[in-house]
Write a protein that holds these residues in place. Structure first.
Motif, mmCIF file in Angstrom:
data_model
loop_
_atom_site.group_PDB
_atom_site.id
_atom_site.type_symbol
_atom_site.label_atom_id
_atom_site.label_comp_id
_atom_site.label_asym_id
_atom_site.label_seq_id
_atom_site.Cartn_x
_atom_site.Cartn_y
_atom_site.Cartn_z
ATOM 1 N N SER A 120 68.886 42.354 62.682
ATOM 2 C CA SER A 120 69.539 42.974 63.835
ATOM 3 C C SER A 120 68.491 43.602 64.756
ATOM 4 O O SER A 120 67.474 44.122 64.280
ATOM 5 C CB SER A 120 70.514 44.050 63.338
ATOM 6 O OG SER A 120 70.865 44.933 64.371
ATOM 7 N N PRO A 121 68.702 43.578 66.072
ATOM 8 C CA PRO A 121 67.786 44.254 66.996
ATOM 9 C C PRO A 121 67.616 45.732 66.632
ATOM 10 O O PRO A 121 66.549 46.315 66.886
ATOM 11 C CB PRO A 121 68.473 44.095 68.353
ATOM 12 C CG PRO A 121 69.288 42.842 68.212
ATOM 13 C CD PRO A 121 69.773 42.846 66.799
ATOM 14 N N LEU A 122 68.633 46.321 66.020
ATOM 15 C CA LEU A 122 68.554 47.717 65.582
ATOM 16 C C LEU A 122 67.411 47.901 64.582
ATOM 17 O O LEU A 122 66.687 48.904 64.620
ATOM 18 C CB LEU A 122 69.889 48.134 64.956
ATOM 19 C CG LEU A 122 69.940 49.523 64.298
ATOM 20 C CD1 LEU A 122 69.725 50.604 65.345
ATOM 21 C CD2 LEU A 122 71.269 49.708 63.575
ATOM 22 N N ILE A 123 67.226 46.944 63.694
ATOM 23 C CA ILE A 123 66.172 47.021 62.683
ATOM 24 C C ILE A 123 64.801 46.947 63.343
ATOM 25 O O ILE A 123 63.888 47.725 63.013
ATOM 26 C CB ILE A 123 66.332 45.896 61.642
ATOM 27 C CG1 ILE A 123 67.635 46.069 60.861
ATOM 28 C CG2 ILE A 123 65.125 45.854 60.703
ATOM 29 C CD1 ILE A 123 67.713 47.382 60.088
ATOM 30 N N ILE A 124 64.634 46.015 64.263
ATOM 31 C CA ILE A 124 63.342 45.873 64.940
ATOM 32 C C ILE A 124 63.015 47.139 65.716
ATOM 33 O O ILE A 124 61.875 47.638 65.688
ATOM 34 C CB ILE A 124 63.352 44.652 65.873
ATOM 35 C CG1 ILE A 124 63.589 43.366 65.069
ATOM 36 C CG2 ILE A 124 62.047 44.563 66.650
ATOM 37 C CD1 ILE A 124 62.525 43.088 64.029
ATOM 38 N N THR A 125 64.006 47.705 66.384
ATOM 39 C CA THR A 125 63.781 48.939 67.143
ATOM 40 C C THR A 125 63.353 50.082 66.231
ATOM 41 O O THR A 125 62.397 50.815 66.517
ATOM 42 C CB THR A 125 65.063 49.338 67.899
ATOM 43 O OG1 THR A 125 65.410 48.299 68.812
ATOM 44 C CG2 THR A 125 64.853 50.645 68.662
ATOM 45 N N ARG A 126 64.044 50.246 65.113
ATOM 46 C CA ARG A 126 63.709 51.325 64.184
ATOM 47 C C ARG A 126 62.354 51.080 63.519
ATOM 48 O O ARG A 126 61.565 52.021 63.345
ATOM 49 C CB ARG A 126 64.800 51.447 63.119
ATOM 50 C CG ARG A 126 64.604 52.606 62.148
ATOM 51 C CD ARG A 126 64.455 53.920 62.872
ATOM 52 N NE ARG A 126 64.248 55.029 61.950
ATOM 53 C CZ ARG A 126 63.677 56.177 62.295
ATOM 54 N NH1 ARG A 126 63.251 56.375 63.556
ATOM 55 N NH2 ARG A 126 63.530 57.145 61.406
ATOM 56 N N ALA A 127 62.069 49.844 63.163
ATOM 57 C CA ALA A 127 60.779 49.530 62.550
ATOM 58 C C ALA A 127 59.633 49.810 63.516
ATOM 59 O O ALA A 127 58.573 50.300 63.109
ATOM 60 C CB ALA A 127 60.759 48.065 62.107
ATOM 61 N N GLU A 128 59.840 49.510 64.779
ATOM 62 C CA GLU A 128 58.829 49.833 65.790
ATOM 63 C C GLU A 128 58.579 51.337 65.833
ATOM 64 O O GLU A 128 57.437 51.802 65.912
ATOM 65 C CB GLU A 128 59.269 49.330 67.166
ATOM 66 C CG GLU A 128 59.273 47.827 67.332
ATOM 67 C CD GLU A 128 57.895 47.265 67.646
ATOM 68 O OE1 GLU A 128 56.920 48.037 67.644
ATOM 69 O OE2 GLU A 128 57.791 46.041 67.872
ATOM 70 N N GLU A 129 59.656 52.110 65.768
ATOM 71 C CA GLU A 129 59.540 53.573 65.853
ATOM 72 C C GLU A 129 58.767 54.158 64.675
ATOM 73 O O GLU A 129 57.957 55.062 64.843
ATOM 74 C CB GLU A 129 60.936 54.209 65.921
ATOM 75 C CG GLU A 129 61.689 53.918 67.211
ATOM 76 C CD GLU A 129 63.115 54.424 67.152
ATOM 77 O OE1 GLU A 129 63.559 54.853 66.056
ATOM 78 O OE2 GLU A 129 63.796 54.402 68.205
ATOM 79 N N VAL A 130 59.041 53.663 63.478
ATOM 80 C CA VAL A 130 58.397 54.224 62.276
ATOM 81 C C VAL A 130 57.141 53.444 61.879
ATOM 82 O O VAL A 130 56.546 53.700 60.837
ATOM 83 C CB VAL A 130 59.388 54.275 61.093
ATOM 84 C CG1 VAL A 130 60.535 55.228 61.415
ATOM 85 C CG2 VAL A 130 59.909 52.887 60.732
ATOM 86 N N GLU A 131 56.736 52.485 62.716
ATOM 87 C CA GLU A 131 55.493 51.734 62.542
ATOM 88 C C GLU A 131 55.438 50.964 61.228
ATOM 89 O O GLU A 131 54.441 50.975 60.505
ATOM 90 C CB GLU A 131 54.277 52.663 62.680
ATOM 91 C CG GLU A 131 54.209 53.378 64.011
ATOM 92 C CD GLU A 131 52.938 54.197 64.169
ATOM 93 O OE1 GLU A 131 52.091 54.175 63.247
ATOM 94 O OE2 GLU A 131 52.788 54.842 65.215
#
Length: 367
Positions: free
Chosen positions: A295-306
């Motif tokens: 989900s795009p939600l996962i990519i967004t969160r993964a970007e945030e937490v590196e």
């Protein structure tokens, strides 16, 4: 026949009783300690196990890495005589390769300079026996002292080390015990060490178990899994120390993941809630299976937490097997491991004892 009389260098052959005992790490840390004391060293690996991208130059990949890390010039790097691969073994067994490697070993070392030439042997004492390149054979041929690296998980290792002493005799300079579990350290110090030393087996080092040294970088995992990196390619240097499989229900996931440290989490690409739970804990990378984009939600969160997210074409079982094979079995390549090993050796390795046992004189007494 041993090397000719014109050879003035000392030879130290570093071997082990079993694979993945940490020979390369010990060689690197020990060589750094020798260099700090002003010793001119050379390094080689006659029996290659890590084929370089340019095998034609005759240098094992580990030799290239250690040579670069130690700033060794070309005339301080030994040639690899052969690479221990299935094709090489088949030729020997079929009789196509009848080369006598004993004189070749001596000849390959003639042009190496240095006061101390450190040679790394194969995975075990008998690796290379088919080519006259086992530890006992090489030690005899070049008149080398042997330093044995042993992954010391329990007191049962003591008997094996005594047996090695009986085989190698005075050529056995001593041993370094590695990967010692915390619960075994006291018994190793109070029981194993004095027992071995009373029998003429000096213990030059006792290395505690380290999760960092057994870890693997996210980049290495991506390479082994032929994975697509979906985000945070800049964080592939993160180190993975453990593996978790996200196959449970969501209610159990957060507690399960919170028990891990520096994890790689393998789960299906459609398990969005499991992936989110993993990203809230000590996860170094998400590895998604099942050919389902996250989900795009996962990519967004993964970007945030590196946290890098990898996508693989493998099934979960194959992916897990590949990761488990990598943990504890990867070469010493990452800068953080090199620095950690340097500190570990300075604290736990008796370099002055090794220098004295080798009969070397140093320009510097203390680093």
């Amino acid at each position: 026949m041993p090397l000719s009389a014109k050879q003035t260098s000392k030879y130290l052959l570093v071997g082990s009783t079993k694979a993945y005992s940490g020979k390369s790490s010990i060689v690197l840390g020990m060589a750094q300690q020798f260099q700090l004391r002003g010793l001119d060293i050379a390094y080689g690996k006659p029996l290659g196990t890590c084929v370089s991208a340019s095998q034609a130059d005759g240098i094992d990949e580990d030799v290239r890495f250690l040579g670069k890390t130690l700033n060794l010039p070309p005339n301080r790097l030994g040639q690899t005589l052969l690479f221990l691969e299935p094709e090489t073994l088949e030729k020997r067994l079929q009789g196509f390769d009848r080369t006598d490697y004993k004189p070749l070993l001596a000849e390959s070392l003639q042009n190496l300079g240095g006061e101390l030439i450190i040679l790394e042997a194969g995975a075990t004492l008998e690796s290379g026996r088919l080519f006259e390149l086992s530890v006992p054979q090489m030690a005899q041929q070049i008149d080398a002292s042997v330093l044995l690296v042993d992954r010391f998980h329990s007191l049962t290792e003591v008997g094996e080390l005594v047996g090695v002493k009986q085989r190698l005799g005075d050529r056995l300079l001593g041993v370094v015990l590695t990967d010692i579990p915390p619960e075994s350290m006291s018994a190793t110090e109070t029981l194993a060490r004095p027992f071995l030393e009373e029998r003429g087996i000096p213990v030059f080092g006792m290395m505690p178990r380290s999760q960092l040294l057994r870890s693997v970088s996210v980049g290495e995992l991506a390479s082994r899994l032929n994975a697509e990196v979906l985000c945070r390619r800049d964080r592939l240097d993160l180190m993975v120390e453990s593996l978790k499989i996200g196959a449970m229900n969501v209610n159990s996931a957060l507690k399960y993941f919170s028990e891990g440290q520096n994890m790689a989490v393998v789960t299906g690409g459609d398990r969005t809630e499991i992936q989110l739970a993993a990203l809230e804990t000590s996860t170094q990378c998400l590895i998604l299976t099942g050919h389902v984009p996250p989900s795009p939600l996962i990519i967004t969160r993964a970007e945030e937490v590196e946290v890098p997210v990898l996508s693989v074409d493998l099934d979960t079982l194959t992916t897990v097997e590949a990761i488990e094979d990598a943990l504890g079995h990867v070469r010493l390549q990452e800068p953080i491991k090199v620095e950690y090993m340097r500190k570990l050796m300075s604290q736990h390795f008796q370099i002055e004892g090794a220098i004295a046992a080798l009969g070397l004189e140093t320009a510097v007494t203390t680093p």
